[in-house]
Design an enzyme around this catalytic site. Structure first.
Site, PDB file in Angstrom:
ATOM      1  N   ARG A  18     -25.478  -5.229  15.971  1.00 19.78           N
ATOM      2  CA  ARG A  18     -25.386  -4.724  17.341  1.00 19.78           C
ATOM      3  C   ARG A  18     -25.746  -3.242  17.385  1.00 19.78           C
ATOM      4  O   ARG A  18     -26.827  -2.852  17.802  1.00 19.78           O
ATOM      5  CB  ARG A  18     -23.982  -4.986  17.912  1.00 19.78           C
ATOM      6  CG  ARG A  18     -23.900  -4.904  19.451  1.00 19.78           C
ATOM      7  CD  ARG A  18     -23.766  -3.506  19.991  1.00 19.78           C
ATOM      8  NE  ARG A  18     -22.556  -2.828  19.553  1.00 19.78           N
ATOM      9  CZ  ARG A  18     -22.295  -1.560  19.837  1.00 19.78           C
ATOM     10  NH1 ARG A  18     -23.170  -0.821  20.535  1.00 19.78           N
ATOM     11  NH2 ARG A  18     -21.195  -0.978  19.395  1.00 19.78           N
ATOM     12  N   ASP A  19     -24.872  -2.398  16.877  1.00 12.10           N
ATOM     13  CA  ASP A  19     -25.138  -0.958  16.922  1.00 12.10           C
ATOM     14  C   ASP A  19     -26.251  -0.580  15.953  1.00 12.10           C
ATOM     15  O   ASP A  19     -27.090   0.280  16.250  1.00 12.10           O
ATOM     16  CB  ASP A  19     -23.864  -0.176  16.591  1.00 12.10           C
ATOM     17  CG  ASP A  19     -23.821   1.183  17.262  1.00 12.10           C
ATOM     18  OD1 ASP A  19     -24.797   1.539  17.936  1.00 12.10           O
ATOM     19  OD2 ASP A  19     -22.803   1.887  17.120  1.00 12.10           O
ATOM     20  N   TYR A 146     -13.199  -1.349  23.728  1.00  8.15           N
ATOM     21  CA  TYR A 146     -13.798  -0.055  23.390  1.00  8.15           C
ATOM     22  C   TYR A 146     -13.428   0.964  24.471  1.00  8.15           C
ATOM     23  O   TYR A 146     -13.540   0.686  25.670  1.00  8.15           O
ATOM     24  CB  TYR A 146     -15.318  -0.152  23.378  1.00  8.15           C
ATOM     25  CG  TYR A 146     -15.961  -0.536  22.071  1.00  8.15           C
ATOM     26  CD1 TYR A 146     -15.982   0.339  20.988  1.00  8.15           C
ATOM     27  CD2 TYR A 146     -16.596  -1.773  21.939  1.00  8.15           C
ATOM     28  CE1 TYR A 146     -16.607  -0.005  19.795  1.00  8.15           C
ATOM     29  CE2 TYR A 146     -17.223  -2.129  20.759  1.00  8.15           C
ATOM     30  CZ  TYR A 146     -17.229  -1.243  19.688  1.00  8.15           C
ATOM     31  OH  TYR A 146     -17.849  -1.579  18.515  1.00  8.15           O
ATOM     32  N   GLU A 148     -15.267   3.832  25.356  1.00  9.93           N
ATOM     33  CA  GLU A 148     -16.533   4.525  25.136  1.00  9.93           C
ATOM     34  C   GLU A 148     -16.399   6.019  25.418  1.00  9.93           C
ATOM     35  O   GLU A 148     -15.784   6.424  26.398  1.00  9.93           O
ATOM     36  CB  GLU A 148     -17.616   3.924  26.038  1.00  9.93           C
ATOM     37  CG  GLU A 148     -18.996   4.509  25.812  1.00  9.93           C
ATOM     38  CD  GLU A 148     -20.029   3.987  26.795  1.00  9.93           C
ATOM     39  OE1 GLU A 148     -21.228   4.145  26.529  1.00  9.93           O
ATOM     40  OE2 GLU A 148     -19.634   3.435  27.841  1.00  9.93           O
ATOM     41  N   THR A 181     -18.735   8.343  20.277  1.00  8.49           N
ATOM     42  CA  THR A 181     -19.992   7.865  20.851  1.00  8.49           C
ATOM     43  C   THR A 181     -21.135   8.843  20.661  1.00  8.49           C
ATOM     44  O   THR A 181     -22.267   8.449  20.362  1.00  8.49           O
ATOM     45  CB  THR A 181     -19.791   7.559  22.343  1.00  8.49           C
ATOM     46  OG1 THR A 181     -18.755   6.573  22.471  1.00  8.49           O
ATOM     47  CG2 THR A 181     -21.065   7.031  22.980  1.00  8.49           C
ATOM     48  N   HIS A 209     -14.737   4.143  15.149  1.00  9.40           N
ATOM     49  CA  HIS A 209     -16.171   3.864  15.107  1.00  9.40           C
ATOM     50  C   HIS A 209     -16.909   5.200  15.043  1.00  9.40           C
ATOM     51  O   HIS A 209     -16.999   5.931  16.029  1.00  9.40           O
ATOM     52  CB  HIS A 209     -16.554   3.092  16.383  1.00  9.40           C
ATOM     53  CG  HIS A 209     -17.994   2.723  16.503  1.00  9.40           C
ATOM     54  ND1 HIS A 209     -18.437   1.431  16.355  1.00  9.40           N
ATOM     55  CD2 HIS A 209     -19.089   3.459  16.786  1.00  9.40           C
ATOM     56  CE1 HIS A 209     -19.746   1.391  16.550  1.00  9.40           C
ATOM     57  NE2 HIS A 209     -20.168   2.620  16.817  1.00  9.40           N
ATOM     58  N   HIS A 211     -20.059   7.973  14.267  1.00 11.24           N
ATOM     59  CA  HIS A 211     -21.500   8.214  14.268  1.00 11.24           C
ATOM     60  C   HIS A 211     -21.792   9.438  13.408  1.00 11.24           C
ATOM     61  O   HIS A 211     -20.941  10.315  13.240  1.00 11.24           O
ATOM     62  CB  HIS A 211     -22.025   8.399  15.689  1.00 11.24           C
ATOM     63  CG  HIS A 211     -22.278   7.096  16.395  1.00 11.24           C
ATOM     64  ND1 HIS A 211     -23.492   6.462  16.378  1.00 11.24           N
ATOM     65  CD2 HIS A 211     -21.439   6.301  17.113  1.00 11.24           C
ATOM     66  CE1 HIS A 211     -23.414   5.327  17.066  1.00 11.24           C
ATOM     67  NE2 HIS A 211     -22.177   5.204  17.519  1.00 11.24           N
TER      68      HIS A 211
END
Length: 286
Positions: A18-19, A146, A148, A181, A209, A211
């Site tokens: 997905r990501d 989530y 976001e 995000t 999550h 990044h």
């Protein structure tokens, strides 16, 4: 084990399909998605996989359906998840048609996203979220949520994040998923923000999550575990939007070697899945 870590096991959720597929120039074919899903679930042994976003395309729907048929045949369907949106019944119905039973519902975790993207008040957004959750539960879904832009939310208006949590913590959500995000965190504020969540909402399962925009996705994941996160999101080879996500292999050895924390992951399978994704994605690794 580091004295600050609060659990002996961590759930690993892999979001390569997905990501990771949001990496510039990467688009997996349905049969490639199925092969990667099988490798991650059967051989690598991650706890869960996030395989798509709802309502993207017919090709994506075909891929998700193939993965769900395989997972159902192996009695592991609850380990397959799809990103869904606050769109009434549409995402839930799309995911249900694929045979999936876990929705990772994407809500707004910052007041800026809520007001500037949705043009809604927090109260309006919360009401919309509750309607989707209720419908998903009526269709026998497991619901993860989530928040976001959570990292920006904690930086800019922590009260908004807490308002969301206060309103939704008793709505039968299995896990709250906390994404950085925009990739703006470092290990210090990651730990601070996660500790604030864990302290205020004891007993709630929080996934982090990361990044990698500042090259700190693994370090931020480390800090999240120290602060009490119960799950981490990763991708094979660190694929992902912009500079990528936290790499599965790096997170695995960080947990095992640095923190003495166990996962379900079989480290001996990591090289093969890395080469598999390298071949399908066309992105070479060192």
């Amino acid at each position: 084990m580091d004295s600050g870590s609060k659990q002996k096991t961590i759930e690993i959720m892999d979001s390569t399909l997905r990501d990771g597929e949001q990496t510039n120039g990467v688009s997996f074919l349905p049969h490639e998605k199925l092969m990667i899903a099988k490798a991650l679930l059967e051989y690598v042994g991650v706890d869960r996989i996030e395989v798509a976003s709802a309502r993207v395309s017919d090709g994506e729907k075909n891929a998700v359906s193939m993965i769900c048929r395989y997972a159902s045949s192996q009695n592991i369907l609850d380990r397959v998840e799809v990103l869904g949106f606050v769109d009434g019944t549409k995402s839930v119905d799309w995911i249900k048609d694929c045979g999936c039973r876990v929705i990772n519902l994407l809500a707004k975790g910052s007041v800026r996203h809520c007001t500037l993207q949705l043009h809604k008040t927090p109260e309006e957004h919360i009401e919309d979220i509750k309607k989707v959750i209720a419908y998903a539960h009526s269709q026998n879904f497991i619901v993860n949520l989530y928040l976001e832009d959570w990292s920006s939310g904690m930086m800019d208006c922590r009260d908004y994040v807490f308002r969301m949590m206060d309103a939704l913590k008793d709505e039968g959500i299995a896990r709250f998923l906390l994404p950085d995000t925009l990739g703006i965190l470092n290990p210090f504020n990651t730990k601070e923000y996660l500790e604030a969540m864990v302290t205020r909402y004891p007993g709630v399962k929080f996934d982090f999550h990361a990044h990698n925009d500042y090259g700190m996705a693994v370090g931020d994941s480390y800090a999240a575990v120290i602060a009490g996160a119960t799950g981490l999101h990763v991708t094979v080879n660190g694929l992902g939007e912009r500079c990528g996500n936290a790499p599965l292999s790096s997170v695995q050895v960080m947990l095992h070697d640095q923190l003495g924390i166990s996962t379900r992951v079989d480290e001996s399978a990591l090289v093969d899945v890395s080469h598999l994704v390298e071949g399908y994605s066309g992105i070479c690794i060192a």
